[in-house]
Design a protein around this motif. Structure first.
Motif, mmCIF file in Angstrom:
data_model
loop_
_atom_site.group_PDB
_atom_site.id
_atom_site.type_symbol
_atom_site.label_atom_id
_atom_site.label_comp_id
_atom_site.label_asym_id
_atom_site.label_seq_id
_atom_site.Cartn_x
_atom_site.Cartn_y
_atom_site.Cartn_z
ATOM 1 N N MET A 1 1.020 -1.281 -0.006
ATOM 2 C CA MET A 1 0.047 0.018 -0.178
ATOM 3 C C MET A 1 0.839 1.163 0.074
ATOM 4 O O MET A 1 1.879 1.242 0.888
ATOM 5 N N PRO A 2 0.547 2.047 -0.881
ATOM 6 C CA PRO A 2 1.608 3.279 -1.048
ATOM 7 C C PRO A 2 1.196 4.081 0.428
ATOM 8 O O PRO A 2 0.049 4.369 0.843
ATOM 9 N N ALA A 3 2.331 4.928 0.712
ATOM 10 C CA ALA A 3 2.276 5.631 1.892
ATOM 11 C C ALA A 3 1.069 6.768 1.840
ATOM 12 O O ALA A 3 0.557 6.718 2.980
ATOM 13 N N TRP A 4 0.888 7.504 0.856
ATOM 14 C CA TRP A 4 -0.419 8.221 0.800
ATOM 15 C C TRP A 4 -1.457 7.694 1.103
ATOM 16 O O TRP A 4 -2.574 8.159 1.676
ATOM 17 N N ALA A 5 -1.834 6.341 0.488
ATOM 18 C CA ALA A 5 -3.128 5.865 0.612
ATOM 19 C C ALA A 5 -3.166 5.366 2.062
ATOM 20 O O ALA A 5 -4.129 5.466 2.684
ATOM 21 N N ALA A 6 -2.314 4.962 2.658
ATOM 22 C CA ALA A 6 -2.234 4.478 4.107
ATOM 23 C C ALA A 6 -2.536 5.926 5.191
ATOM 24 O O ALA A 6 -3.242 5.687 6.118
ATOM 25 N N GLY A 37 -5.876 -5.706 1.489
ATOM 26 C CA GLY A 37 -5.617 -6.936 2.053
ATOM 27 C C GLY A 37 -5.624 -6.745 3.462
ATOM 28 O O GLY A 37 -5.298 -5.527 3.942
ATOM 29 N N VAL A 38 -5.747 -7.727 4.420
ATOM 30 C CA VAL A 38 -5.796 -7.477 5.610
ATOM 31 C C VAL A 38 -4.568 -7.234 6.463
ATOM 32 O O VAL A 38 -4.487 -6.157 6.951
ATOM 33 N N VAL A 39 -3.356 -7.841 6.041
ATOM 34 C CA VAL A 39 -2.012 -7.644 6.552
ATOM 35 C C VAL A 39 -1.779 -6.157 6.267
ATOM 36 O O VAL A 39 -1.499 -5.591 7.453
ATOM 37 N N PRO A 40 -1.787 -5.575 5.128
ATOM 38 C CA PRO A 40 -1.356 -4.173 4.963
ATOM 39 C C PRO A 40 -2.306 -3.340 5.823
ATOM 40 O O PRO A 40 -2.033 -2.094 6.155
ATOM 41 N N ALA A 41 -3.372 -3.609 5.616
ATOM 42 C CA ALA A 41 -4.546 -2.910 6.377
ATOM 43 C C ALA A 41 -4.326 -2.657 7.906
ATOM 44 O O ALA A 41 -4.167 -1.777 8.425
#
Length: 113
Positions: A1-6, A37-41
Motif C-alpha cells: 500500500m502506498p504511503a499516501w493511501a495509508a 488486504g488484511v495484513v497491509p490494512a
C-alpha cells in the motif's frame, strides 16, 4: 500500500472514530481490507492508529473504543464475508454491520448439517 493511501485511510478512520461512529469505522476497515488486504490494512493503518491513542480522558477513551470496536467488527465481517467490502453489506444499506455482529453473537453459529 502506498504511503499516501495509508495516510488517507488513517485520516478517514480518525474522523469516523472522533465522530464516535464505530459502524463507519467498520465499513472503512472492511473496504480497506478488501482493497489492500488484511495484513497491509492492519500493519500500515490500524495498528499505527491504535498506537497513537492515549486514553487520558473520557473523550479519548470513547474515541479509542469506537476505533477499536469498528476495527474488530470490520475485520471480523471481512473474515466471514470477504466480498462484503467490494460493494457488499455496508454500502447497500441492507445490513448494519454492528447489528449483524450482535445478532451473530446472540444466535451463535448455524449448523448447516
Amino acid at each position: 500500500m502506498p504511503a499516501w493511501a495509508a495516510e488517507t485511510a488513517r485520516k478517514r478512520l480518525t474522523a469516523a472514530a472522533e465522530d464516535l461512529d464505530d459502524n463507519r469505522v467498520a465499513g472503512l476497515v472492511l473496504d480497506l481490507a478488501a482493497e489492500a488486504g488484511v495484513v497491509p490494512a492492519w500493519e500500515q493503518v490500524c495498528l499505527p492508529l491504535l498506537g497513537t491513542l492515549r486514553g487520558d480522558s473520557a473523550a479519548e477513551i470513547a474515541v479509542e473504543h469506537a476505533l477499536s470496536e469498528g476495527v474488530r467488527v470490520g475485520l471480523d465481517v471481512f473474515g466471514r464475508e470477504p466480498d462484503a467490502g467490494r460493494g457488499g453489506l455496508h454500502r447497500t444499506g441492507e445490513r448494519d454491520l454492528l447489528a449483524v455482529e450482535r445478532d451473530d453473537a446472540r444466535v451463535g453459529p448455524v449448523d448447516a448439517g
